[in-house]
Design a protein around this motif. Structure first.
Motif, short mmCIF file in Angstrom:
data_model
loop_
_atom_site.label_atom_id
_atom_site.label_comp_id
_atom_site.label_asym_id
_atom_site.label_seq_id
_atom_site.Cartn_x
_atom_site.Cartn_y
_atom_site.Cartn_z
N TYR A 254 0.86 -1.19 0.00
CA TYR A 254 0.00 0.00 0.00
C TYR A 254 0.89 1.24 0.00
CZ TYR A 254 -4.10 -2.76 1.37
OH TYR A 254 -5.14 -3.67 1.40
N THR B 17 -3.43 3.82 -0.04
CA THR B 17 -3.98 3.64 -1.39
C THR B 17 -3.28 2.46 -2.06
OG1 THR B 17 -2.51 4.86 -2.89
CG2 THR B 17 -4.04 6.18 -1.54
N ILE B 18 -3.95 1.91 -3.08
CA ILE B 18 -3.32 0.84 -3.87
C ILE B 18 -2.98 1.34 -5.27
CG2 ILE B 18 -4.34 -1.09 -2.60
CD1 ILE B 18 -6.32 -1.27 -5.09
N ASP B 19 -2.79 2.65 -5.44
CA ASP B 19 -2.38 3.20 -6.74
C ASP B 19 -1.17 2.44 -7.29
OD1 ASP B 19 -4.15 5.06 -5.70
OD2 ASP B 19 -3.09 6.75 -6.56
N GLU B 20 -0.92 2.66 -8.58
CA GLU B 20 0.20 1.99 -9.24
C GLU B 20 1.50 2.19 -8.46
OE1 GLU B 20 -1.64 4.30 -10.60
OE2 GLU B 20 -2.65 3.47 -12.36
N HIS C 201 -5.08 11.76 -1.62
CA HIS C 201 -5.15 10.96 -2.84
C HIS C 201 -5.61 11.80 -4.03
CE1 HIS C 201 -6.66 8.09 -5.76
NE2 HIS C 201 -7.88 8.53 -5.54
N ARG D 59 -2.98 14.25 -5.24
CA ARG D 59 -1.89 13.64 -5.99
C ARG D 59 -2.31 13.35 -7.44
NH1 ARG D 59 0.15 8.21 -6.44
NH2 ARG D 59 2.21 8.41 -7.35
N ARG D 60 -3.51 12.79 -7.60
CA ARG D 60 -3.97 12.46 -8.95
C ARG D 60 -4.17 13.73 -9.78
NH1 ARG D 60 -3.24 6.99 -9.46
NH2 ARG D 60 -4.60 7.04 -11.26
N ILE E 153 -9.40 4.38 -9.34
CA ILE E 153 -8.25 3.48 -9.24
C ILE E 153 -8.64 2.11 -9.75
CG2 ILE E 153 -6.58 2.41 -7.68
CD1 ILE E 153 -6.36 5.45 -8.08
N VAL F 194 -6.25 -0.39 -10.19
CA VAL F 194 -5.17 -1.34 -9.90
C VAL F 194 -5.76 -2.55 -9.17
CG1 VAL F 194 -3.01 -1.70 -8.67
CG2 VAL F 194 -3.51 0.52 -9.69
N ARG G 297 -5.67 -11.40 -5.47
CA ARG G 297 -4.91 -10.46 -4.66
C ARG G 297 -5.05 -10.83 -3.19
NH1 ARG G 297 -3.27 -4.72 -4.67
NH2 ARG G 297 -3.21 -4.16 -2.50
N ASN H 14 -10.38 -2.73 -0.86
CA ASN H 14 -9.52 -1.61 -1.24
C ASN H 14 -10.25 -0.54 -2.04
OD1 ASN H 14 -7.12 -2.68 -0.01
ND2 ASN H 14 -7.11 -4.18 -1.66
N ILE I 134 -10.86 2.52 1.41
CA ILE I 134 -9.69 3.29 1.88
C ILE I 134 -9.63 4.67 1.23
CG2 ILE I 134 -8.01 1.58 2.72
CD1 ILE I 134 -6.91 1.33 -0.10
N TYR I 135 -10.29 4.81 0.07
CA TYR I 135 -10.25 6.11 -0.62
C TYR I 135 -11.30 7.10 -0.08
CZ TYR I 135 -7.08 3.90 -3.85
OH TYR I 135 -5.99 3.27 -4.38
N LYS J 84 -6.60 -3.91 4.87
CA LYS J 84 -6.33 -2.78 5.76
C LYS J 84 -7.60 -1.97 6.05
CE LYS J 84 -2.18 -4.02 5.82
NZ LYS J 84 -1.78 -4.81 7.00
#
Lengths: 193, 274
Positions: A80, A93-96, B33, B36-37, B73, B75, B80, B216, B219-220, B248
Motif C-alpha cells: 500500500y 492507497t493501492i495506486d500503481e 489521494h 496527488r492524482r 483506481i 489497480v 490479490r 480496497n 480506503i479512498y 487494511k
C-alpha cells in the motif's frame, strides 16, 4: 521552530539501519516518526514486531484514518502507499507502483510536506533506488528540514546520493549523528545540561 | 480567520464542478489521494493552476473523461492477497453451500480480475452453476475491459503464484487461453457474472445478496462516506450474509461494527448477525 513529524525513507540495508535508529531513540522522544521501507509485497509484517522488541518507542503498522501521535513509529504496510492528510491522519492507497515501489517514499514525503509544511523533517537513508529524491525536494520547497545519511556510511549509497543530487540537504550525517541531531531538535535544552 | 491553502480551495471547486456537471461525487474522497492524482494530470497537461482544469473539465468532455479515469483506481490482481482467498475457501464457502441459490455482489470490481478469481474459486467448489455474481463499478471503461476478459500476460506468472498460494485445486493455466501478449479467460467463467454500472457514492441498494466483496475501495473514502457505504452494504446483505473488506480496511470507524461478528479478523471477513 517546533517540529511536528519526521518522515523517513529507507530501502536496501534498511533493517539494520532501523535497528540502530530505533534502539537509540528514548522512550520520551516527542516527535512522531513515519517510515516507508521498501519490501516484498508478500511480507507479513512479522519484522515490525521484531523491530518493536528492539525499540523504546512503539513500532506499529500505520492504519488508515489513524491519527498521528508522538510516542509512535509508524511503518507503511506492504503493498500500500501511505499518505498523510492535512488533518494529520493516514490514508492508504493501492495506486500503481511509483519508482517501482509500493509503498513509495516520494508518495509519503510529498503528502507529508503538504500536511506539515515547514514543521516536517525528512530523512533519506540507505537504499538502491532513487525513490525519495523528489519527495525530499518537495519537503525543502515547503521549508522543512532535509537530512540525508552520508552515502559513504550507508550500506547502499545510491538512494542517499540521489537525494543529495536533487537538493542541498541541511545535514549529511552518519546514522548515529542523525540520531544525536534528532535528540537535540526534540529537546534543545539537553545540550546545556 | 483561518486561511485555507489556495490549492485546497481550487480542488474543492473542481470537485464541485465535476459533481454538478457529470454527477460523479469525489467530494468525500481522501484529500491527499485526490490532490496527488490532480497534480499528476496538471503536470501532464502543462497547466500551472488547478483552477485552469476547472474550465477545461466543464467545457471539454474528453478532458473530463480523462480526469475521471485519473480519479478512479483500477489497480487490481487475480487472487490479490492469497491468504484472503484461502480463508474465503475455508470459512465462507461452507456457509454458501447451505444456500440453494447464491448472489454475490462484487462492489468496485474495476477491470474484473477479482470477479474472475471468484468465478474460478466457485467452479472448483462446485457452486458456480447456482451463483450470480453482480460485478459493479462506476468506471464504464474499466467495466468494458472486465467484460472482455482479456488481460495482459505480463502478470500471469504472479497470478499463478497467487492462485497456488490461495489453495487453488487445478492448474491456473487451465482457466485461460494465451493469445500473443494476452490471455483470454474461459467463456465458462463469464456465464454467471452480471457486469453493471453502479456508483457506491450516489446509487442505492439493487439486490439482496449472500456475500459482498468490496476490497480496497473504502480506503479512498472519508469516515462519513465509509459509514454511508457500510449502511448500503448492511441493507443489501441477508441476515447471516458475509462481508469481505480489504486487508487494511475495517468496520472500526463506522456505526455498523455491532451488526457483524468476525469470521476472520485478520482477513477482514465479517458475518452479519441474525
Amino acid at each position: 521552530m517546533k517540529h511536528e513529524a519526521i518522515v523517513i525513507g529507507v530501502s536496501s540495508g534498511g533493517m539494520s539501519a532501523m535497528k540502530v535508529l530505533f534502539s537509540l531513540l528514548p522512550k520520551d522522544f516527542n516527535i512522531p516518526i513515519i517510515i516507508v521501507q521498501h519490501l516484498n509485497a508478500r511480507s507479513d509484517g512479522q519484522w515490525i514486531q521484531l523491530l518493536n522488541n528492539e525499540s523504546n518507542l512503539h513500532v506499529k503498522e500505520a492504519d488508515e484514518k489513524e491519527a498521528i501521535v508522538a510516542g509512535n513509529i509508524y511503518i507503511a504496510p506492504p503493498n500500500y502507499h501511505l499518505m498523510i492528510e492535512k488533518d494529520k491522519t493516514f490514508s492508504l492507497t493501492i495506486d500503481e507502483r511509483f519508482n517501482y515501489a509500493r509503498p513509495s517514499i516520494d508518495v509519503l514525503f510529498e503528502s507529508a510536506a503538504e500536511a506539515y509544511k515547514n514543521t516536517l523533517i525528512g530523512i533519506v537513508l540507505t537504499g538502491a533506488n532513487h525513490d525519495g529524491a523528489n519527495g525530499i525536494k518537495r519537503i525543502k520547497e515547503y521549508g522543512g528540514l532535509a537530512i540525508v545519511q552520508d552515502p559513504k556510511t550507508a550500506e547502499c549509497a545510491y538512494m542517499p546520493a540521489s537525494a543529495i543530487a536533487a537538493i542541498t540537504p541541511d545535514y549529511i550525517l552518519p546514522l548515529k549523528n542523525i540520531v544525536a541531531l534528532l535528540l537535540k531538535i526534540d529537546n534543545p535544552k539537553s545540550e546545556s545540561e | 480567520m483561518i486561511h485555507k491553502d489556495t490549492s485546497d480551495i481550487e480542488i474543492s471547486l473542481l470537485l464541485e464542478a465535476i459533481f454538478q456537471k457529470y454527477g460523479y461525487d469525489f467530494r468525500q474522497y481522501s484529500q491527499a489521494h485526490i490532490r496527488r492524482r490532480l497534480m499528476n494530470r496538471m503536470k501532464m497537461t502543462g497547466f500551472e493552476y488547478i483552477s485552469q482544469m476547472q474550465s477545461e473539465v466543464l467545457n471539454d468532455e474528453l478532458f473530463a473523461s480523462k480526469l475521471l479515469q485519473d480519479l478512479s483506481i483500477t489497480v487490481t490482481e487475480m487472487f490479490r492477497d492469497p491468504a484472503f482467498y484461502k480463508s474465503l475457501r475455508e470459512k465462507v464457502i461452507p456457509i454458501l453451500k447451505t444456500y440453494p441459490f447464491i448472489k454475490i455482489w462484487h462492489a468496485g470490481c474495476a477491470t474484473g480480475e477479482e470477479a474472475y478469481s471468484m468465478a474460478i474459486l466457485l467452479q472448483e467448489e462446485g457452486l458456480y452453476d447456482r451463483t450470480t455474481i453482480y460485478a459493479t463499478d462506476f468506471n464504464q471503461l474499466a467495466l468494458n475491459q472486465a467484460k472482455e476478459g482479456i488481460f495482459s500476460n505480463k502478470m500471469i506468472k504472479e497470478y499463478s503464484v497467487n492462485y497456488q498460494l490461495s489453495g487453488g485445486k487445478d492448474s491456473f493455466s487451465s482457466y485461460y487461453t494465451s493469445n500473443y501478449d494476452n490471455v483470454i479467460m474461459n467463456q465458462s467463467l463469464k456465464k454467471n457474472i452480471v457486469w453493471a454500472n453502479h456508483n457506491l457514492v450516489t446509487d442505492s441498494v439493487f439486490a439482496e445478496v449472500n456475500l459482498i466483496l468490496c476490497r480496497n475501495v473504502l480506503i479512498y473514502f472519508d469516515k462519513d462516506l465509509q459509514n454511508k457505504v457500510q449502511e448500503l452494504f448492511n441493507n443489501s446483505l441477508i441476515n447471516g450474509g458475509v462481508l469481505c473488506l480489504g486487508s487494511k480496511e475495517s468496520l472500526c470507524y463506522t456505526d455498523f461494527q455491532e451488526e457483524y461478528i468476525e469470521l476472520d479478523k485478520y482477513q477482514r471477513i465479517y458475518k452479519k448477525r441474525y
